[in-house]
Design a protein around this motif. Structure first.
Motif, PDB file in Angstrom:
ATOM      1  N   ASN A 183       0.864  -1.182   0.000  1.00  0.00           N
ATOM      2  CA  ASN A 183       0.000   0.000   0.000  1.00  0.00           C
ATOM      3  C   ASN A 183       0.896   1.226   0.000  1.00  0.00           C
ATOM      4  O   ASN A 183       1.145   1.842   1.023  1.00  0.00           O
ATOM      5  N   LEU A 233      -0.737  -8.047   3.297  1.00  0.00           N
ATOM      6  CA  LEU A 233      -0.686  -6.821   4.082  1.00  0.00           C
ATOM      7  C   LEU A 233      -0.158  -7.104   5.495  1.00  0.00           C
ATOM      8  O   LEU A 233       0.616  -6.338   6.054  1.00  0.00           O
ATOM      9  N   GLU A 234      -0.585  -8.238   6.059  1.00  0.00           N
ATOM     10  CA  GLU A 234      -0.126  -8.636   7.397  1.00  0.00           C
ATOM     11  C   GLU A 234       1.393  -8.809   7.378  1.00  0.00           C
ATOM     12  O   GLU A 234       2.093  -8.364   8.278  1.00  0.00           O
ATOM     13  N   SER A 235       1.848  -9.467   6.311  1.00  0.00           N
ATOM     14  CA  SER A 235       3.274  -9.732   6.198  1.00  0.00           C
ATOM     15  C   SER A 235       4.059  -8.418   6.096  1.00  0.00           C
ATOM     16  O   SER A 235       5.132  -8.274   6.692  1.00  0.00           O
ATOM     17  N   THR A 237       3.278  -5.629   7.439  1.00  0.00           N
ATOM     18  CA  THR A 237       3.340  -4.888   8.696  1.00  0.00           C
ATOM     19  C   THR A 237       4.487  -5.400   9.562  1.00  0.00           C
ATOM     20  O   THR A 237       5.019  -4.674  10.376  1.00  0.00           O
ATOM     21  N   ASP A 238       4.839  -6.662   9.393  1.00  0.00           N
ATOM     22  CA  ASP A 238       5.947  -7.193  10.182  1.00  0.00           C
ATOM     23  C   ASP A 238       7.292  -6.946   9.518  1.00  0.00           C
ATOM     24  O   ASP A 238       8.307  -6.800  10.171  1.00  0.00           O
ATOM     25  N   MET A 239       7.304  -6.942   8.189  1.00  0.00           N
ATOM     26  CA  MET A 239       8.536  -6.667   7.446  1.00  0.00           C
ATOM     27  C   MET A 239       8.137  -5.855   6.232  1.00  0.00           C
ATOM     28  O   MET A 239       7.325  -6.309   5.431  1.00  0.00           O
ATOM     29  N   GLN A 244      11.762  -7.012   2.929  1.00  0.00           N
ATOM     30  CA  GLN A 244      11.554  -8.345   2.363  1.00  0.00           C
ATOM     31  C   GLN A 244      12.390  -8.542   1.105  1.00  0.00           C
ATOM     32  O   GLN A 244      12.936  -9.612   0.871  1.00  0.00           O
ATOM     33  N   ARG A 249      13.214 -12.332   0.149  1.00  0.00           N
ATOM     34  CA  ARG A 249      11.904 -12.983   0.248  1.00  0.00           C
ATOM     35  C   ARG A 249      10.948 -12.514  -0.838  1.00  0.00           C
ATOM     36  O   ARG A 249       9.878 -13.080  -1.023  1.00  0.00           O
ATOM     37  N   ALA A 374      -4.006   6.604   2.683  1.00  0.00           N
ATOM     38  CA  ALA A 374      -3.337   5.385   3.168  1.00  0.00           C
ATOM     39  C   ALA A 374      -4.328   4.489   3.903  1.00  0.00           C
ATOM     40  O   ALA A 374      -4.349   3.269   3.719  1.00  0.00           O
ATOM     41  N   GLU A 375      -5.164   5.127   4.723  1.00  0.00           N
ATOM     42  CA  GLU A 375      -6.138   4.402   5.524  1.00  0.00           C
ATOM     43  C   GLU A 375      -7.230   3.776   4.642  1.00  0.00           C
ATOM     44  O   GLU A 375      -7.602   2.621   4.809  1.00  0.00           O
ATOM     45  N   THR A 378      -6.026   0.825   2.672  1.00  0.00           N
ATOM     46  CA  THR A 378      -5.925  -0.369   3.515  1.00  0.00           C
ATOM     47  C   THR A 378      -7.248  -1.131   3.486  1.00  0.00           C
ATOM     48  O   THR A 378      -7.270  -2.357   3.367  1.00  0.00           O
ATOM     49  N   THR A 382      -8.018  -5.044   2.455  1.00  0.00           N
ATOM     50  CA  THR A 382      -8.626  -6.037   3.341  1.00  0.00           C
ATOM     51  C   THR A 382      -9.979  -6.506   2.823  1.00  0.00           C
ATOM     52  O   THR A 382     -10.532  -7.472   3.342  1.00  0.00           O
TER      53      THR A 382
ATOM     54  N   ASN B 140       6.906 -10.517  15.920  1.00  0.00           N
ATOM     55  CA  ASN B 140       6.992 -10.511  14.460  1.00  0.00           C
ATOM     56  C   ASN B 140       6.562 -11.875  13.902  1.00  0.00           C
ATOM     57  O   ASN B 140       7.134 -12.907  14.227  1.00  0.00           O
ATOM     58  N   GLU B 142       6.779 -13.073  10.923  1.00  0.00           N
ATOM     59  CA  GLU B 142       7.638 -13.663   9.904  1.00  0.00           C
ATOM     60  C   GLU B 142       8.895 -14.277  10.527  1.00  0.00           C
ATOM     61  O   GLU B 142       9.242 -15.417  10.250  1.00  0.00           O
ATOM     62  N   SER B 162      -0.890  -8.034  13.418  1.00  0.00           N
ATOM     63  CA  SER B 162      -1.642  -7.542  12.271  1.00  0.00           C
ATOM     64  C   SER B 162      -2.987  -8.248  12.094  1.00  0.00           C
ATOM     65  O   SER B 162      -3.747  -7.892  11.208  1.00  0.00           O
ATOM     66  N   GLN B 249      -0.781   2.957  10.396  1.00  0.00           N
ATOM     67  CA  GLN B 249      -2.062   3.139   9.699  1.00  0.00           C
ATOM     68  C   GLN B 249      -2.276   2.151   8.557  1.00  0.00           C
ATOM     69  O   GLN B 249      -3.411   1.870   8.203  1.00  0.00           O
TER      70      GLN B 249
END
Lengths: 404, 306
Positions: A183, A233-235, A237-239, A244, A249, A374-375, A378, A382, B140, B142, B162, B249
């Motif tokens: 995003n 999207l979840e992925s 948020t973590d990286m 990535q 990855r 941005a919001e 998202t 989803t 995390n 991942e 998330s 966000q």
């Protein structure tokens, strides 16, 4: 005895103050910007200036992007802006219309060496308020190792959206995704929008209601949600997408030229990746943008600030920022000082794409609707909203905000 | 004043009385001035600001109650209000219970008691931002250590930060972890002020450990417990930093984990909507007031100060 001591102390104080005043006036200026990767470049420029002007001291202040504008806004309201600071097209209107920027029209600078579009970005009602610093475009970065392993040909200028999608499908496995479609606007779907003949904001109007715009954004979002060739999207948020790609990855992603100094200093990825021009849609496009050096209207030393900004815009300073791997310099003819630093990389595609580059969309009130975008997007990812609904909502929001 | 008027003998005293008052005012002045400048003035200013539309650097425009009308029709406000309530429900009972349990354990004579007390208090001395950064790596999905450990058993760990339904729970875990030490020390102090003679008497009367806990310990530390619950509730309602640092966000869990304070911050400093943000602050003020009144009523009924 007490009286004597007190008099002595007072005298000492007075003497110090006098000697300070007698010495040549020492001027300290603050220089604010947001990119840590460019700190060496900015420091080099400041040092070169200080070497010529021993009575001037320039202190650099780096604030990460997320907090930079917040801090700058508070500083602008309190009349405590840094004397010199980076300006961005998203925010320029807000600052210039509030009268917080120093008028740089009488700088005596020749603007012909800079890309005309970037000079124009920082022109307001016929006056110049920032000197072009650099420009950036977006390219396709790919992981050569992953391409070799899949037995695929590297991306080149013949690629289209279809080739990108097909290759990404072949590259996708349990541990690797073919393409990162986060995003993101500038290194994300804005490129698709302009390649599809759509637009985001032009002539005071939002382009989010255009079918071309909506179709492009839908294609981009579906790379993740339907084709499944992008991390989720979840992925992200973590990286982040960048992380990535740098971790191997993600096999391909759109990446801005400002990331190159970070990529080439990352031991893991620096020898494994290369660059190509963006794949084309109906037409070719790559989002470009340029930053500017601005001064504060409230500065105590407007003449010194102007002199320093003029120096920042000089060929010498542009070479310095290029040699320190900061960014592609705005001064025509100095780009090669930057591109020469990346020997084994097809870095030239960044400067080639300026030919069909599209200015990163901006509007008077973009700083107000950008967080909403941005919001809203998202929600499109989803599935809470369809892409059409999200785009129509953005169209209404932007129209409403810009009308005020 | 009246009594002084009828009794002329006290004239001299009246004078001294006055000067004592002046001294008293002088002594409390730093606190009063601090309160006015740092709390009361900004509070009144926020009320006024909530009636204005203030965007960016331009002058603010008076709009009456428009911000409130817009706010109460915004779905996200209600979602965030619920998020804040939910966060209190998640953190306060569990957090205080764990703290109480640990305090009772650490109050008994066990080996290495001081070391344990130290260990439990440690998270308190770490800056909240640093705590959030460390937990971001633990959670995390991942590459985090938690999911790596779960992965050993062949199970794919969840998206701690998330997943819209899980993110706020993960943040509650962090909040409990970092606050338990402080609550524990408070409760421990309360426990140690209980005279041992109560327990001896109860033991002679044949009360077992559980009975002793509920009939002696709980009533006697109820003032401390009340204080701890009150503070914990306030802090949970004001939750901002951990959510802000861990849920951005573009995170799909943003809407379901943004607390009122996060919503306020976002409006004020990311969307630069200061008038609207002030209205959100007023709303959170009302909510915190309701909680406080409720708790003080409960205090009268449940807390034992004898």
């Amino acid at each position: 005895m007490k009286k004597f001591l007190a008099t002595l102390l007072t005298l000492c104080l007075l003497a110090t103050m006098c000697s300070l005043a007698l010495a040549e006036e020492q001027i300290t200026l603050t220089f604010g910007f947001w990119d840590t990767n460019q700190e060496p470049g900015m420091k080099a420029i400041a040092e070169a200036y200080m070497a010529e002007h021993p009575n001037v001291k320039i202190e650099t202040q780096v604030t990460p992007w997320d907090q930079y504008w917040m801090k700058l806004e508070a500083a602008a309201m309190g009349g405590a802006l840094p004397d010199i600071f980076w300006m961005h097209s998203n925010q320029f209107f807000k600052y210039v219309s509030a009268g917080t920027l120093l008028d740089l029209t009488d700088l005596g600078l020749d603007y012909t060496p800079y890309p005309a579009g970037i000079t124009a970005l920082y022109n307001f009602e016929g006056k110049q308020y920032a000197v072009p610093k650099d420009y950036d475009t977006i390219a396709l970065a790919y992981n050569k190792e992953l391409f070799d392993a899949a037995g695929l040909a590297y991306p080149d200028e013949t690629w289209t959206w279809e080739t990108l999608r097909d290759a990404a499908k072949k590259l996708t496995s349990d541990t690797v995704k073919g393409f990162g479609a986060p995003n993101d606007t500038q290194s994300g779907y804005y490129n698709f929008v302009y390649q599809n003949g759509g637009f985001i904001f032009e002539d005071g109007k939002s382009g989010f209601d255009q079918p071309e715009t909506q179709e492009a954004i839908k294609t981009w979002v579906e790379l993740m949600t339907v084709d499944g060739i992008s991390p989720t999207l979840e992925s992200f948020t973590d990286m982040s997408n960048d992380e990535q790609f740098q971790a191997g990855r993600v096999a391909m992603q759109f990446v801005g030229s400002w990331m190159m100094s970070a990529y080439t200093s990352n031991e893991f990825i620096k020898d494994k990746f290369d660059l190509a021009v963006l794949p084309q849609g109906k037409t070719r496009a790559s989002i470009y943008n340029g930053l500017g050096y601005a001064g504060a209207a409230t500065t105590k030393y407007p003449e010194v600030v102007k002199d320093f900004i003029a120096f920042c815009g000089s060929e010498q300073a542009n070479i310095l920022q290029a040699q320190n791997k900061a960014a592609i310099p705005a001064y025509a003819g100095t780009e090669h000082y930057f591109t020469d630093l990346f020997e084994n990389l097809n870095i030239k595609c960044y400067t080639e794409m300026i030919e069909y580059g599209v200015q990163f969309p901006f509007s008077p009130n973009k700083s107000l609707w950008e967080p909403i975008e941005a919001e809203t997007m998202t929600s499109a990812y989803t599935g809470e909203m369809t892409v059409e609904e999200a785009c129509n909502f953005m169209h209404e929001t932007i129209t409403e905000i810009e009308a005020e | 004043m009246k009594s002084q008027a009828v009794n002329p003998d006290l004239r001299g005293k009246k004078f001294r009385f006055k000067s004592e008052w002046a001294w008293a005012w002088l002594m409390v002045a730093p606190v009063i001035i601090g309160l006015i400048v740092l709390n009361i003035y900004p509070f009144i200013d926020s009320i006024i600001m909530s009636l204005y539309k203030s965007q960016g650097l331009g002058p603010a425009k008076f709009v009456g109650l428009q911000n409130y009308v817009k706010m109460f029709s915004d779905k996200q406000l209600w979602q965030s209000t619920w998020n804040s309530f939910y966060f209190v429900i998640l953190t306060v009972p569990v957090g205080v219970f764990i703290a109480l349990l640990l305090a009772v354990l650490l109050n008994s004579k066990i080996k290495g008691r001081d070391a344990y007390r130290c260990i439990y208090f440690l998270p308190m001395v770490v800056a909240p931002a640093a705590v959030a950064m460390v937990w971001r790596w633990i959670f995390n999905a991942e590459v985090g250590i938690l999911n790596q450990m779960i992965g050993v058993f062949g199970i794919k760990g969840p998206n701690w930060l998330s997943d819209p339904n899980l993110a706020i729970v993960s943040i509650a875990i962090i909040a409990i972890w970092s606050a338990v030490g402080y609550d524990l020390v408070m409760i421990l102090a309360g426990l140690q002020s209980i005279s041992a003679s109560y327990y001896e008497a109860a033991e002679i009367d044949g009360a077992n450990a559980v009975q002793r806990f509920f009939h002696i310990t709980v009533p006697l530390i109820s003032p401390t417990l009340f204080f701890v619950i009150l503070m914990r509730t306030m802090n949970s309602l004001k939750q901002f930093d951990t959510v802000y640092l861990l849920v951005k966000q573009t995170n799909p869990a943003f809407k379901k984990s943004a607390t009122l304070m996060v919503l306020f911050y976002r409006e004020a400093f990311e969307k630069f909507n200061k008038g609207y943000a002030s209205a959100i602050v007023m709303w959170s003020f009302v909510i915190i007031m309701i909680f406080t009144v409720f708790q003080f009523v409960a205090e009268k009924k449940l807390v034992n100060y004898d």
